[in-house]
Every structure is written in C-alpha cells, then in structure tokens.
Design a protein around this motif. Structure first.
Motif, short mmCIF file in Angstrom:
data_model
loop_
_atom_site.label_atom_id
_atom_site.label_comp_id
_atom_site.label_asym_id
_atom_site.label_seq_id
_atom_site.Cartn_x
_atom_site.Cartn_y
_atom_site.Cartn_z
N LEU A 1 0.75 10.47 11.07
CA LEU A 1 0.47 9.20 10.39
C LEU A 1 -0.01 8.11 11.36
CD1 LEU A 1 3.30 8.78 7.72
CD2 LEU A 1 0.87 9.11 7.32
N HIS A 2 0.39 8.25 12.64
CA HIS A 2 0.02 7.22 13.63
C HIS A 2 -1.06 7.74 14.59
CE1 HIS A 2 3.91 5.80 12.16
NE2 HIS A 2 3.45 4.60 12.42
N THR B 1 5.10 14.69 11.33
CA THR B 1 4.45 13.88 10.31
C THR B 1 4.29 12.43 10.79
OG1 THR B 1 5.76 15.22 8.80
CG2 THR B 1 4.46 13.47 7.81
N HIS C 1 0.83 -1.19 0.00
CA HIS C 1 0.00 0.00 0.00
C HIS C 1 0.88 1.26 0.00
CE1 HIS C 1 -3.35 2.60 1.01
NE2 HIS C 1 -4.14 1.57 0.73
N GLN C 2 0.43 2.27 -0.76
CA GLN C 2 1.22 3.51 -0.90
C GLN C 2 1.47 4.17 0.47
OE1 GLN C 2 2.59 3.91 -3.64
NE2 GLN C 2 3.54 5.91 -3.34
N LYS C 3 0.47 4.11 1.35
CA LYS C 3 0.61 4.72 2.68
C LYS C 3 1.74 4.06 3.48
CE LYS C 3 -1.90 6.04 6.78
NZ LYS C 3 -2.98 5.69 7.66
N GLN C 4 1.84 2.73 3.31
CA GLN C 4 2.90 1.97 3.99
C GLN C 4 4.27 2.39 3.49
OE1 GLN C 4 2.63 0.12 6.66
NE2 GLN C 4 2.13 -1.97 6.07
N ARG C 5 4.34 2.62 2.15
CA ARG C 5 5.61 3.00 1.54
C ARG C 5 6.06 4.38 2.04
NH1 ARG C 5 4.50 1.55 -3.58
NH2 ARG C 5 5.27 -0.57 -3.37
N VAL C 6 5.10 5.32 2.10
CA VAL C 6 5.39 6.68 2.60
C VAL C 6 5.83 6.59 4.07
CG1 VAL C 6 4.34 8.92 3.18
CG2 VAL C 6 3.80 7.82 1.00
N ASN C 7 5.13 5.79 4.83
CA ASN C 7 5.44 5.59 6.25
C ASN C 7 6.86 5.05 6.41
OD1 ASN C 7 4.99 5.40 8.97
ND2 ASN C 7 3.91 3.45 8.85
#
Ligand code: HEM
Length: 175
Positions: A140-141, A136, A74-80
């Motif tokens: 995110l969390h 950030t 998932h893109q969000k995981q990659r950004v994280n």
C-alpha cells in the motif's frame, strides 16, 4: 553570511526507522539463526521502535480516527487504517506472547513467568500473520517507498559517481 542549518528531514527519519524495523522483523523471524537472547532483545527493541513509528505518524492516526466514519473519507484510506490497526494489535500480541515465553530477556531481569503452551502457539501464529499484514502494508505504501528511496538513496549515489562534465570553454578562451 550563510545562516542555513542542516536539518534532518522527517521523511529521511521515517525512511531510516522503517528500514530498521523491516530488517529487525526479518531477523526476528529466524530465532534459530540469531540465537534466542538476540531474538528476545531484538523483539523488545522492535516493540519500542514501533512506538516511535506510531509517534512519528501521530497526526495521521488522530486525523484518520476522527474521520473514519465520515463518508467523505477515501476507501483506500479506510482500508489502510484498518490494516494498520490490525498490524498494531498483531505486534502487541507478538510482544506480549514473546514476553510470556521468554527464556532469556525476562530471566536476565530477574523475572520469571509461568510459560503456558498457548502463548507459544500465539507467538508463532501472530508472527506469521504479521508477514501477511506487513506485506500488504508495504504494498500500500509502495509509491512512497519508491519515491523516497529514489530521492535519498539512489539519486545521491548517482550524483556521486556521475562523471564530471567537461568545463565549457569561456568566450575569453575562444578569442
Ligand atoms: C518482532 C518481534 C518478534 C517476532 C517477529 C518473533 C518471531 C518468532 C518466531 C517466528 C519464532 C519461532 C516460532 C516457532 O518456531 O514456532 C519465535 C520464537 C520465540 N520467540 Fe519470538 N518474535 C518476536 C519477539 C519476541 C520477543 C519480544 C520475545 C521475548 C522477549 C520472544 C521470545 C521468543 C521465544 C522464547 C521463542 C521460542 C524459541 C524456541 O523455543 O525455539 N520473541 N519468535
């Protein structure tokens, strides 16, 4: 016989450690408030606590590293993941530059380094960059933080101060 043991939940451990890290970072951002020796030793303890934080999330680090180029991630995981990597590099820079300009902790250990102007600039810059990265990271969390605070902090407080419900009369008392 009641054989249940009170075990410390990993989520609770994470919550306590993360709150401690956050408070330590805020105090370290104000060296004139804490004084230099406290600032430096707190900074060293912060670096050690970060290692513990990474060990507690080791499975996530390994699993996500393996899948980072996987299209299914998932893109969000990659950004994280990328943000966490930058935060890690930044913390290494803060600690290394802090040690290079140390005037209290290192001399107390009988060590002396030749401080150069660049280390001081790098220390200030990396500490300020951490402010953005950490902000950030927290954003995110945010859901995890909210849920965990509700479960382990607010709910127990509410339960403690909740007025006792009056006992319902039993059928025997009514008869
Ligand atoms: C969480 C980690 C740390 C953070 C967030 C942090 C942050 C800061 C900040 C914001 C300043 C003020 C910079 C300025 O006025 O331009 C500073 C100064 C300084 N820090 Fe750190 N620092 C950390 C860790 C360390 C460590 C581990 C050491 C050394 C062992 C250290 C040694 C110093 C020294 C010597 C100064 C200069 C103080 C002065 O000249 O007034 N710091 N730090």
């Amino acid at each position: 016989m009641n054989t249940s043991k009170r075990t410390l939940s990993p989520t609770k451990v994470n919550l306590v450690l993360d709150c401690t890290l956050f408070m330590a970072y805020l105090i370290a951002m104000a060296p004139r408030f804490s004084g230099l020796p406290v600032h430096e030793w707190l900074g060293v303890a912060f670096a050690a606590a970060i290692v513990t934080h990474l060990l507690l999330h080791w499975d996530w680090i390994i699993n996500t590293t393996k899948r980072i180029f996987n299209a299914a991630l998932h893109q969000k995981q990659r950004v994280n993941y990328l943000l966490n990597l930058l935060l890690f590099i930044d913390v290494v820079l803060i600690s290394l530059s802090g040690i290079m300009i140390s005037r209290a902790a290192l001399p107390a250990l009988g060590l002396q380094v030749q401080a150069a102007f660049a280390w001081r600039g790098l220390h200030t810059l990396s500490a300020n960059v951490a402010l953005i990265l950490l902000g950030t990271h927290i954003a995110l969390h945010w859901q995890w933080i909210g849920n965990t605070f509700n479960r382990y902090v607010f709910a127990p407080i509410e339960l403690r101060f909740k007025p006792m419900q009056p006992a319902r009369p039993t059928t025997e008392a009514n008869s």
